[in-house]
Design a protein around this motif. Structure first.
Motif, PDB file in Angstrom:
ATOM      1  N   SER A  95      38.765 -48.396 -12.953  1.00  0.00           N
ATOM      2  CA  SER A  95      38.171 -48.793 -11.671  1.00  0.00           C
ATOM      3  C   SER A  95      38.899 -48.197 -10.472  1.00  0.00           C
ATOM      4  N   VAL A  96      39.800 -47.243 -10.706  1.00  0.00           N
ATOM      5  CA  VAL A  96      40.573 -46.654  -9.610  1.00  0.00           C
ATOM      6  C   VAL A  96      39.865 -45.388  -9.125  1.00  0.00           C
ATOM      7  N   PRO A  97      39.581 -45.296  -7.830  1.00  0.00           N
ATOM      8  CA  PRO A  97      38.882 -44.114  -7.314  1.00  0.00           C
ATOM      9  C   PRO A  97      39.780 -42.882  -7.275  1.00  0.00           C
ATOM     10  N   ASP A  98      39.152 -41.743  -7.156  1.00  0.00           N
ATOM     11  CA  ASP A  98      39.897 -40.494  -7.059  1.00  0.00           C
ATOM     12  C   ASP A  98      40.412 -40.287  -5.637  1.00  0.00           C
ATOM     13  N   GLY A  99      41.371 -39.386  -5.479  1.00  0.00           N
ATOM     14  CA  GLY A  99      41.843 -38.980  -4.158  1.00  0.00           C
ATOM     15  C   GLY A  99      42.874 -39.885  -3.517  1.00  0.00           C
ATOM     16  N   LEU A 100      43.422 -40.856  -4.249  1.00  0.00           N
ATOM     17  CA  LEU A 100      44.409 -41.766  -3.662  1.00  0.00           C
ATOM     18  C   LEU A 100      45.769 -41.089  -3.522  1.00  0.00           C
ATOM     19  N   LEU A 101      46.566 -41.621  -2.608  1.00  0.00           N
ATOM     20  CA  LEU A 101      47.947 -41.188  -2.424  1.00  0.00           C
ATOM     21  C   LEU A 101      48.875 -42.203  -3.076  1.00  0.00           C
ATOM     22  N   CYS A 102      50.159 -41.873  -3.133  1.00  0.00           N
ATOM     23  CA  CYS A 102      51.124 -42.784  -3.761  1.00  0.00           C
ATOM     24  C   CYS A 102      51.151 -44.137  -3.060  1.00  0.00           C
ATOM     25  N   ARG A 103      51.116 -44.110  -1.733  1.00  0.00           N
ATOM     26  CA  ARG A 103      51.158 -45.389  -0.988  1.00  0.00           C
ATOM     27  C   ARG A 103      49.911 -46.221  -1.264  1.00  0.00           C
ATOM     28  N   ASP A 104      48.780 -45.546  -1.517  1.00  0.00           N
ATOM     29  CA  ASP A 104      47.546 -46.278  -1.859  1.00  0.00           C
ATOM     30  C   ASP A 104      47.705 -46.981  -3.203  1.00  0.00           C
ATOM     31  N   LEU A 105      48.309 -46.282  -4.138  1.00  0.00           N
ATOM     32  CA  LEU A 105      48.511 -46.864  -5.465  1.00  0.00           C
ATOM     33  C   LEU A 105      49.462 -48.058  -5.379  1.00  0.00           C
ATOM     34  N   ALA A 106      50.550 -47.882  -4.635  1.00  0.00           N
ATOM     35  CA  ALA A 106      51.503 -48.986  -4.487  1.00  0.00           C
ATOM     36  C   ALA A 106      50.849 -50.184  -3.805  1.00  0.00           C
ATOM     37  N   TYR A 154      54.885 -48.170 -11.299  1.00  0.00           N
ATOM     38  CA  TYR A 154      55.229 -46.752 -11.230  1.00  0.00           C
ATOM     39  C   TYR A 154      54.632 -45.996 -12.421  1.00  0.00           C
ATOM     40  N   GLY A 155      54.658 -46.625 -13.588  1.00  0.00           N
ATOM     41  CA  GLY A 155      54.061 -45.986 -14.755  1.00  0.00           C
ATOM     42  C   GLY A 155      52.582 -45.720 -14.552  1.00  0.00           C
ATOM     43  N   GLU A 156      51.877 -46.648 -13.909  1.00  0.00           N
ATOM     44  CA  GLU A 156      50.454 -46.450 -13.633  1.00  0.00           C
ATOM     45  C   GLU A 156      50.238 -45.352 -12.598  1.00  0.00           C
ATOM     46  N   ALA A 157      51.169 -45.246 -11.638  1.00  0.00           N
ATOM     47  CA  ALA A 157      51.084 -44.172 -10.645  1.00  0.00           C
ATOM     48  C   ALA A 157      51.253 -42.811 -11.321  1.00  0.00           C
ATOM     49  N   VAL A 158      52.181 -42.746 -12.267  1.00  0.00           N
ATOM     50  CA  VAL A 158      52.380 -41.494 -13.005  1.00  0.00           C
ATOM     51  C   VAL A 158      51.145 -41.174 -13.833  1.00  0.00           C
ATOM     52  N   THR A 159      50.573 -42.202 -14.433  1.00  0.00           N
ATOM     53  CA  THR A 159      49.354 -42.007 -15.212  1.00  0.00           C
ATOM     54  C   THR A 159      48.233 -41.452 -14.328  1.00  0.00           C
ATOM     55  N   TYR A 160      48.098 -41.993 -13.139  1.00  0.00           N
ATOM     56  CA  TYR A 160      47.076 -41.537 -12.203  1.00  0.00           C
ATOM     57  C   TYR A 160      47.332 -40.074 -11.819  1.00  0.00           C
ATOM     58  N   TRP A 161      48.588 -39.738 -11.598  1.00  0.00           N
ATOM     59  CA  TRP A 161      48.964 -38.358 -11.246  1.00  0.00           C
ATOM     60  C   TRP A 161      48.588 -37.391 -12.365  1.00  0.00           C
ATOM     61  N   TRP A 162      48.858 -37.794 -13.604  1.00  0.00           N
ATOM     62  CA  TRP A 162      48.497 -36.946 -14.734  1.00  0.00           C
ATOM     63  C   TRP A 162      46.986 -36.784 -14.837  1.00  0.00           C
ATOM     64  N   TYR A 163      46.290 -37.899 -14.738  1.00  0.00           N
ATOM     65  CA  TYR A 163      44.841 -37.850 -14.856  1.00  0.00           C
ATOM     66  C   TYR A 163      44.238 -36.941 -13.781  1.00  0.00           C
ATOM     67  N   ALA A 164      44.800 -37.001 -12.577  1.00  0.00           N
ATOM     68  CA  ALA A 164      44.274 -36.216 -11.455  1.00  0.00           C
ATOM     69  C   ALA A 164      44.666 -34.744 -11.528  1.00  0.00           C
ATOM     70  N   GLY A 165      45.391 -34.356 -12.548  1.00  0.00           N
ATOM     71  CA  GLY A 165      45.779 -32.957 -12.684  1.00  0.00           C
ATOM     72  C   GLY A 165      47.083 -32.619 -11.989  1.00  0.00           C
ATOM     73  N   MET A 166      47.956 -33.618 -11.821  1.00  0.00           N
ATOM     74  CA  MET A 166      49.270 -33.457 -11.201  1.00  0.00           C
ATOM     75  C   MET A 166      49.170 -32.815  -9.812  1.00  0.00           C
ATOM     76  N   PRO A 167      48.375 -33.396  -8.909  1.00  0.00           N
ATOM     77  CA  PRO A 167      48.177 -32.788  -7.588  1.00  0.00           C
ATOM     78  C   PRO A 167      49.426 -32.884  -6.717  1.00  0.00           C
ATOM     79  N   ALA A 168      49.542 -31.929  -5.794  1.00  0.00           N
ATOM     80  CA  ALA A 168      50.712 -31.878  -4.908  1.00  0.00           C
ATOM     81  C   ALA A 168      50.745 -33.066  -3.946  1.00  0.00           C
ATOM     82  N   ARG A 169      49.592 -33.664  -3.660  1.00  0.00           N
ATOM     83  CA  ARG A 169      49.596 -34.783  -2.717  1.00  0.00           C
ATOM     84  C   ARG A 169      50.388 -35.981  -3.257  1.00  0.00           C
ATOM     85  N   LEU A 170      50.583 -36.031  -4.592  1.00  0.00           N
ATOM     86  CA  LEU A 170      51.358 -37.114  -5.199  1.00  0.00           C
ATOM     87  C   LEU A 170      52.780 -36.662  -5.567  1.00  0.00           C
TER      88      LEU A 170
END
Length: 203
Positions: free
Chosen positions: A146-157, A163-179
Protein backbone atom coordinates in the motif's frame (compact mmCIF):
# COMPACT_ATOMS: atom_id res chain seq x y z
CA UNK A 1 100.36 -55.12 -75.30
CA UNK A 2 98.72 -58.55 -75.07
CA UNK A 3 100.45 -59.35 -71.83
CA UNK A 4 99.39 -56.02 -70.28
CA UNK A 5 95.75 -56.56 -71.20
CA UNK A 6 95.84 -60.06 -69.81
CA UNK A 7 97.24 -58.85 -66.50
CA UNK A 8 94.54 -56.16 -66.21
CA UNK A 9 91.84 -58.70 -66.85
CA UNK A 10 93.30 -61.04 -64.24
CA UNK A 11 93.46 -58.23 -61.69
CA UNK A 12 89.84 -57.24 -62.40
CA UNK A 13 88.69 -60.82 -62.04
CA UNK A 14 90.55 -61.10 -58.73
CA UNK A 15 88.84 -57.94 -57.41
CA UNK A 16 85.39 -59.16 -58.51
CA UNK A 17 86.05 -62.53 -56.89
CA UNK A 18 86.97 -60.82 -53.64
CA UNK A 19 83.85 -58.66 -53.66
CA UNK A 20 81.69 -61.68 -54.44
CA UNK A 21 83.24 -63.64 -51.61
CA UNK A 22 82.61 -60.74 -49.21
CA UNK A 23 78.94 -60.45 -50.21
CA UNK A 24 78.45 -64.20 -49.86
CA UNK A 25 80.06 -64.11 -46.40
CA UNK A 26 77.72 -61.29 -45.26
CA UNK A 27 74.65 -63.11 -46.56
CA UNK A 28 75.66 -66.36 -44.86
CA UNK A 29 76.20 -64.50 -41.57
CA UNK A 30 72.71 -62.96 -41.82
CA UNK A 31 71.13 -66.34 -42.54
CA UNK A 32 72.89 -67.90 -39.53
CA UNK A 33 71.73 -65.08 -37.21
CA UNK A 34 68.13 -65.33 -38.42
CA UNK A 35 68.16 -69.09 -38.07
CA UNK A 36 69.30 -68.92 -34.43
CA UNK A 37 66.60 -66.38 -33.31
CA UNK A 38 63.41 -67.82 -31.73
CA UNK A 39 60.40 -68.05 -34.01
CA UNK A 40 58.22 -64.92 -34.01
CA UNK A 41 60.76 -62.79 -32.15
CA UNK A 42 61.41 -59.30 -33.37
CA UNK A 43 64.65 -57.51 -32.88
CA UNK A 44 64.46 -54.17 -31.07
CA UNK A 45 63.53 -51.37 -33.41
CA UNK A 46 62.25 -53.78 -36.12
CA UNK A 47 58.52 -54.26 -36.64
CA UNK A 48 57.52 -57.72 -37.86
CA UNK A 49 55.54 -57.74 -41.08
CA UNK A 50 51.80 -58.17 -40.54
CA UNK A 51 52.04 -57.63 -36.76
CA UNK A 52 50.24 -54.52 -35.57
CA UNK A 53 52.33 -52.15 -33.49
CA UNK A 54 51.34 -52.05 -29.84
CA UNK A 55 49.07 -49.15 -28.96
CA UNK A 56 50.69 -46.35 -27.01
CA UNK A 57 49.55 -46.33 -23.37
CA UNK A 58 46.73 -43.88 -22.78
CA UNK A 59 47.50 -41.09 -20.33
CA UNK A 60 45.70 -41.33 -17.03
CA UNK A 61 42.54 -39.20 -17.02
CA UNK A 62 42.99 -35.97 -15.11
CA UNK A 63 40.34 -34.75 -12.74
CA UNK A 64 39.19 -31.31 -13.89
CA UNK A 65 39.93 -28.57 -11.44
CA UNK A 66 36.92 -26.64 -10.19
CA UNK A 67 36.48 -23.16 -11.56
CA UNK A 68 37.47 -20.42 -9.16
CA UNK A 69 34.47 -18.24 -9.95
CA UNK A 70 32.16 -20.65 -8.65
CA UNK A 71 33.49 -20.89 -7.44
CA UNK A 72 31.32 -21.03 -6.71
CA UNK A 73 27.77 -19.71 -6.82
CA UNK A 74 25.45 -22.71 -6.83
CA UNK A 75 22.40 -22.89 -9.01
CA UNK A 76 19.04 -21.58 -8.00
CA UNK A 77 16.77 -24.49 -7.18
CA UNK A 78 19.14 -26.95 -5.51
CA UNK A 79 18.39 -25.76 -1.96
CA UNK A 80 15.51 -28.17 -1.31
CA UNK A 81 17.93 -30.91 -0.32
CA UNK A 82 19.67 -28.77 2.29
CA UNK A 83 19.08 -29.48 5.97
CA UNK A 84 16.48 -27.55 7.92
CA UNK A 85 17.59 -24.76 10.23
CA UNK A 86 20.37 -23.11 8.25
CA UNK A 87 20.89 -19.37 8.50
CA UNK A 88 22.00 -16.89 5.87
CA UNK A 89 25.71 -17.09 6.66
CA UNK A 90 25.55 -20.90 6.33
CA UNK A 91 24.19 -20.58 2.81
CA UNK A 92 26.80 -18.03 1.82
CA UNK A 93 29.62 -20.16 3.25
CA UNK A 94 28.33 -23.10 1.20
CA UNK A 95 28.60 -21.00 -1.95
CA UNK A 96 24.93 -20.20 -2.54
CA UNK A 97 24.04 -16.94 -4.25
CA UNK A 98 21.42 -14.54 -3.00
CA UNK A 99 18.60 -15.90 -5.19
CA UNK A 100 19.18 -19.37 -3.75
CA UNK A 101 19.18 -17.94 -0.22
CA UNK A 102 15.78 -16.34 -0.85
CA UNK A 103 14.44 -19.61 -2.21
CA UNK A 104 15.69 -21.51 0.85
CA UNK A 105 14.02 -18.90 3.07
CA UNK A 106 10.76 -19.37 1.16
CA UNK A 107 11.00 -23.18 1.25
CA UNK A 108 11.52 -23.02 5.02
CA UNK A 109 8.32 -20.93 5.42
CA UNK A 110 10.17 -17.60 5.74
CA UNK A 111 11.69 -18.06 9.20
CA UNK A 112 12.53 -14.97 11.21
CA UNK A 113 16.06 -16.24 11.84
CA UNK A 114 16.78 -15.29 8.20
CA UNK A 115 14.93 -11.98 8.33
CA UNK A 116 15.66 -10.49 11.73
CA UNK A 117 14.19 -7.06 10.94
CA UNK A 118 10.98 -8.64 9.56
CA UNK A 119 11.03 -6.43 6.48
CA UNK A 120 10.22 -9.29 4.13
CA UNK A 121 13.70 -9.39 2.63
CA UNK A 122 15.99 -12.07 4.08
CA UNK A 123 19.76 -12.16 4.34
CA UNK A 124 20.40 -8.56 3.35
CA UNK A 125 23.35 -8.07 5.73
CA UNK A 126 25.13 -11.22 4.53
CA UNK A 127 25.05 -10.45 0.79
CA UNK A 128 26.17 -7.36 -1.09
CA UNK A 129 23.72 -4.53 -1.56
CA UNK A 130 24.10 -4.92 -5.33
CA UNK A 131 23.07 -8.61 -5.22
CA UNK A 132 20.09 -7.94 -2.99
CA UNK A 133 19.03 -4.86 -4.93
CA UNK A 134 19.14 -6.64 -8.30
CA UNK A 135 16.98 -9.44 -6.94
CA UNK A 136 14.30 -7.28 -5.36
CA UNK A 137 14.16 -4.44 -7.89
CA UNK A 138 10.58 -4.23 -9.08
CA UNK A 139 9.40 -7.02 -6.75
CA UNK A 140 6.98 -5.45 -4.35
CA UNK A 141 6.90 -7.37 -1.11
CA UNK A 142 3.80 -7.52 1.06
CA UNK A 143 5.02 -4.80 3.42
CA UNK A 144 5.03 -2.33 0.49
CA UNK A 145 1.69 -3.28 -0.99
CA UNK A 146 0.00 0.00 0.00
CA UNK A 147 3.04 2.31 -0.20
CA UNK A 148 3.03 4.71 -3.17
CA UNK A 149 5.98 5.27 -5.44
CA UNK A 150 8.21 8.36 -5.39
CA UNK A 151 8.55 8.76 -1.60
CA UNK A 152 11.62 10.19 0.10
CA UNK A 153 13.31 8.88 3.25
CA UNK A 154 11.56 11.46 5.43
CA UNK A 155 8.22 10.37 3.94
CA UNK A 156 8.92 6.77 4.88
CA UNK A 157 9.96 7.72 8.40
CA UNK A 158 6.83 9.86 8.79
CA UNK A 159 4.73 6.85 7.80
CA UNK A 160 6.35 4.88 10.61
CA UNK A 161 8.45 2.67 8.34
CA UNK A 162 11.32 0.94 10.08
CA UNK A 163 14.79 1.33 8.65
CA UNK A 164 14.59 -2.18 7.22
CA UNK A 165 11.35 -1.25 5.46
CA UNK A 166 12.98 1.92 4.11
CA UNK A 167 15.80 -0.18 2.68
CA UNK A 168 13.26 -2.55 1.20
CA UNK A 169 11.48 0.38 -0.45
CA UNK A 170 14.82 1.65 -1.82
CA UNK A 171 15.56 -1.75 -3.34
CA UNK A 172 12.11 -2.09 -4.82
CA UNK A 173 12.37 1.39 -6.36
CA UNK A 174 15.62 0.47 -8.10
CA UNK A 175 17.99 2.06 -5.55
CA UNK A 176 17.23 5.66 -6.63
CA UNK A 177 19.59 8.51 -5.74
CA UNK A 178 16.79 10.43 -4.03
CA UNK A 179 17.00 7.87 -1.18
CA UNK A 180 20.80 7.74 -1.16
CA UNK A 181 22.01 11.30 -1.64
CA UNK A 182 25.72 10.57 -1.11
CA UNK A 183 25.65 7.49 -3.35
CA UNK A 184 27.44 5.22 -0.88
CA UNK A 185 24.94 2.39 -1.18
CA UNK A 186 23.36 3.03 2.23
CA UNK A 187 19.98 4.74 1.90
CA UNK A 188 18.28 7.07 4.38
CA UNK A 189 21.25 7.19 6.74
CA UNK A 190 20.67 10.91 7.41
CA UNK A 191 17.05 10.32 8.45
CA UNK A 192 17.33 7.24 10.66
CA UNK A 193 19.60 7.02 13.73
CA UNK A 194 23.19 6.00 13.00
CA UNK A 195 23.00 3.15 15.51
CA UNK A 196 19.98 1.70 13.71
CA UNK A 197 21.65 2.03 10.33
CA UNK A 198 24.89 0.45 11.55
CA UNK A 199 23.05 -2.37 13.26
CA UNK A 200 21.16 -3.12 10.08
CA UNK A 201 24.24 -3.32 7.91
CA UNK A 202 26.36 -4.84 10.72
CA UNK A 203 29.17 -2.42 10.05
Amino acid sequence: MGKSSSRATSALLAVLAGITAGVVAVLLTAVVILATEPSGSVRPGVQAAGVPSPAAPKPAPQTPRPSSTAASVKAFGDVRELPVGLVCRDLKQRGYGYAAAVEYWQVQAQPNRMDADRNGIPCEPEYTRTEVGKYWQGRKVSSLASVPDGLLCRDLAARGASYGEAVTYWWYAGMPARLDADGNGIPCEQVYPATVVQAFWRQ
